[in-house]
Design an enzyme around this catalytic site. Structure first.
Site, short mmCIF file in Angstrom:
data_model
loop_
_atom_site.label_atom_id
_atom_site.label_comp_id
_atom_site.label_asym_id
_atom_site.label_seq_id
_atom_site.Cartn_x
_atom_site.Cartn_y
_atom_site.Cartn_z
CB CYS A 112 74.03 25.35 -57.08
SG CYS A 112 73.82 24.69 -58.62
CG HIS A 252 74.72 21.49 -55.55
ND1 HIS A 252 73.38 21.51 -55.53
CD2 HIS A 252 75.17 21.54 -56.57
CE1 HIS A 252 72.84 21.84 -56.88
NE2 HIS A 252 74.21 22.20 -57.61
CG ASN A 282 72.26 21.14 -60.44
OD1 ASN A 282 71.59 21.41 -59.55
ND2 ASN A 282 73.38 21.55 -61.08
N1 ACO Z 1 75.74 12.91 -74.18
C1 ACO Z 1 76.67 12.35 -74.58
N2 ACO Z 1 77.90 12.92 -74.72
C2 ACO Z 1 78.14 14.12 -74.31
C3 ACO Z 1 76.95 14.82 -73.50
C4 ACO Z 1 75.58 14.07 -73.54
N3 ACO Z 1 74.53 14.64 -72.68
N4 ACO Z 1 77.54 16.06 -73.09
C5 ACO Z 1 78.80 16.08 -73.54
N5 ACO Z 1 79.18 14.93 -74.31
C6 ACO Z 1 80.54 14.79 -74.97
C7 ACO Z 1 81.20 15.82 -75.21
O1 ACO Z 1 80.77 16.53 -76.40
C8 ACO Z 1 82.51 15.56 -75.29
O2 ACO Z 1 82.41 14.96 -76.50
P1 ACO Z 1 84.03 14.99 -77.37
O3 ACO Z 1 85.15 14.16 -76.33
O4 ACO Z 1 83.95 14.12 -78.61
O5 ACO Z 1 84.29 16.61 -77.39
C9 ACO Z 1 82.52 14.42 -74.38
O6 ACO Z 1 81.15 13.92 -73.90
C10 ACO Z 1 83.21 14.65 -73.01
O7 ACO Z 1 82.55 15.97 -72.63
P2 ACO Z 1 83.06 16.80 -71.31
O8 ACO Z 1 82.32 18.06 -71.25
O9 ACO Z 1 84.55 16.63 -71.18
O10 ACO Z 1 82.52 15.67 -70.20
P3 ACO Z 1 82.54 15.66 -68.56
O11 ACO Z 1 82.83 14.17 -68.34
O12 ACO Z 1 83.29 16.80 -68.18
O13 ACO Z 1 81.13 15.48 -68.13
C11 ACO Z 1 79.49 17.25 -67.23
C12 ACO Z 1 80.34 16.84 -68.47
C13 ACO Z 1 78.58 16.12 -66.74
C14 ACO Z 1 78.85 18.70 -67.47
C15 ACO Z 1 80.54 17.59 -66.08
O14 ACO Z 1 81.72 18.45 -66.48
C16 ACO Z 1 80.13 18.18 -65.05
O15 ACO Z 1 79.05 17.62 -64.11
N6 ACO Z 1 80.24 19.51 -64.71
C17 ACO Z 1 80.09 20.25 -63.51
C18 ACO Z 1 78.64 20.85 -63.45
C19 ACO Z 1 78.49 21.54 -62.14
O16 ACO Z 1 78.78 21.44 -61.03
N7 ACO Z 1 77.69 22.85 -62.58
C20 ACO Z 1 77.75 23.77 -61.33
C21 ACO Z 1 76.12 23.61 -60.75
S1 ACO Z 1 74.84 24.01 -62.00
C22 ACO Z 1 74.28 25.62 -61.55
O17 ACO Z 1 74.80 26.13 -60.60
C23 ACO Z 1 72.84 25.46 -62.00
#
Ligand code: ACO
Length: 325
Positions: A112, A252, A282
């Site tokens: 990214c 980003h 993204n």
């Molecule tokens: N729909 C419903 N529930 C979901 C989903 C979904 N799509 N995805 C995860 N959950 C659930 C999980 O299973 C979890 O359930 P549990 O509590 O029963 O175990 C709950 O939601 C919370 O999951 P988390 O992973 O803790 O959710 P979080 O609030 O952290 O959000 C996310 C997840 C959106 C992925 C976030 O962590 C994020 O944006 N991270 C950074 C991503 C990023 O910046 N990546 C780098 C760039 S990407 C690249 O380089 C290509």
């Protein structure tokens, strides 16, 4: 002599995949995706459409805006983690598609942050006088490495491309600073294990779903906020300006909550931060050039204004660039 953006263009595939569409594929819902990420829909390349096809469309628009011919371009840099093939580079396919034949062309892989890394490379080529007109593209077809059974990643990603033509200029415009960083020790937080020399493609790697992007989103989230805010503030400092001098931060687009966290750490209000994640999700290396083009088109940033582009991604990599438009 400074450096100016002579032309800018982007291309988003026509097909829209909404949160409602995703509800039919994985166990998710619009409310979760919207509140946790800010994303409402994303674009998906059609079958047979490769990263270079998106890059070429964006480049053609940038060339048109710059009123330049392909023969004026003497280097093409493509930032991507979804190349058409391992080799030749996607930049070679872009060169072919644009009907060019003698420019220096190559890809960079910084996920990214790739477009920001590309800005640093292009700036130094221009400052050294190596090249006169550089076509820099961020282009991705992340849908090709998305595991549509993994709700933790498939709701986040999309396809798109953005291109700029950079050249030396006597105007006030300039790339005032570029700050780049990385931490390879954390590479396991975001990667695609299959297909390279570590795990060459076999029936087993396909069965084990190793040819898809893997991510530990929760751990990345915290690093992303800190790394992006730090990068932006370091680049602002290197440029010899203060956050108050910045017209618009173009971050980003990985998650609206990351963007909000970055703005808070930078002590910048959200009206000075460009957000279009709701439309495209993204698109990795493509998010910042696409957002920059939209911000210029919408009049949110004009000649003489200062924009800070800042990104974070797999590697881990991060970086920021301060640009006087
Ligand atoms: N729909 C419903 N529930 C979901 C989903 C979904 N799509 N995805 C995860 N959950 C659930 C999980 O299973 C979890 O359930 P549990 O509590 O029963 O175990 C709950 O939601 C919370 O999951 P988390 O992973 O803790 O959710 P979080 O609030 O952290 O959000 C996310 C997840 C959106 C992925 C976030 O962590 C994020 O944006 N991270 C950074 C991503 C990023 O910046 N990546 C780098 C760039 S990407 C690249 O380089 C290509």
């Amino acid at each position: 002599m400074g450096i100016e953006i002579a032309g800018i263009g982007s291309y988003l595939p026509e097909r829209i995949l909404t949160n409602a569409d995703l509800e039919k594929i994985v166990d998710t819902n619009d409310e979760w995706i919207t509140t946790r990420t800010g994303i409402k829909e994303r674009r998906i390349a059609k079958d047979g459409e490769a990263t270079s096809d998106l890059a070429i469309r964006a480049a053609e628009r940038a060339l048109k805006k710059a009123k330049l011919k392909t023969s004026d371009i003497d280097a093409v840099i493509v930032a991507t983690i979804t190349p058409d093939m391992f080799f030749p580079s996607t930049a070679c396919f872009v060169q072919k598609g644009l009907g060019m034949n003698s420019a220096a062309v190559f890809d960079i892989s910084a996920a990214c942050s790739g477009f920001i890394y590309g800005l640093g490379i292009a700036r130094d080529f221009l400052r050294c006088g190596t090249y006169k007109n550089i076509l820099l593209i961020g282009a991705e077809t992340l849908s090709r490495i998305t595991d549509w059974k993994d709700r933790g990643t498939c709701v986040l990603l999309g396809d798109g491309a953005g291109a700029v033509i950079l050249r030396n200029s006597n105007s006030d415009s300039d790339i005032l600073s570029v700050y780049l960083g990385a931490d390879g020790n954390s590479s396991g937080l975001l990667f695609m294990p299959g297909g390279g020399s570590r795990n060459p493609a076999t029936a087993k790697t396909v069965e084990d779903r190793l040819h898809y992007l893997k991510m530990e989103g929760n751990k990345l989230f915290k690093v992303a906020v800190r790394a992006m805010a730090d990068s932006a503030l370091k680049a602002i400092d290197m440029a010899g300006i203060s956050p108050n001098d910045v017209t618009l931060v173009i971050p980003h687009q990985a998650n609206i909550r990351i963007v909000e966290g970055v703005a808070k750490l930078m002590n910048i209000t959200l009206d000075r931060v460009y957000i279009n994640i709701q439309k495209y999700g993204n698109t990795s290396a493509a998010t910042t050039p696409i957002a920059l083009e939209e911000a210029i088109y919408e009049g949110k940033i004009k000649k003489g204004d200062i924009a800070v582009l800042v990104a974070f991604g797999g590697g881990l990599t991060w970086g920021a660039a301060v640009i006087k438009i």
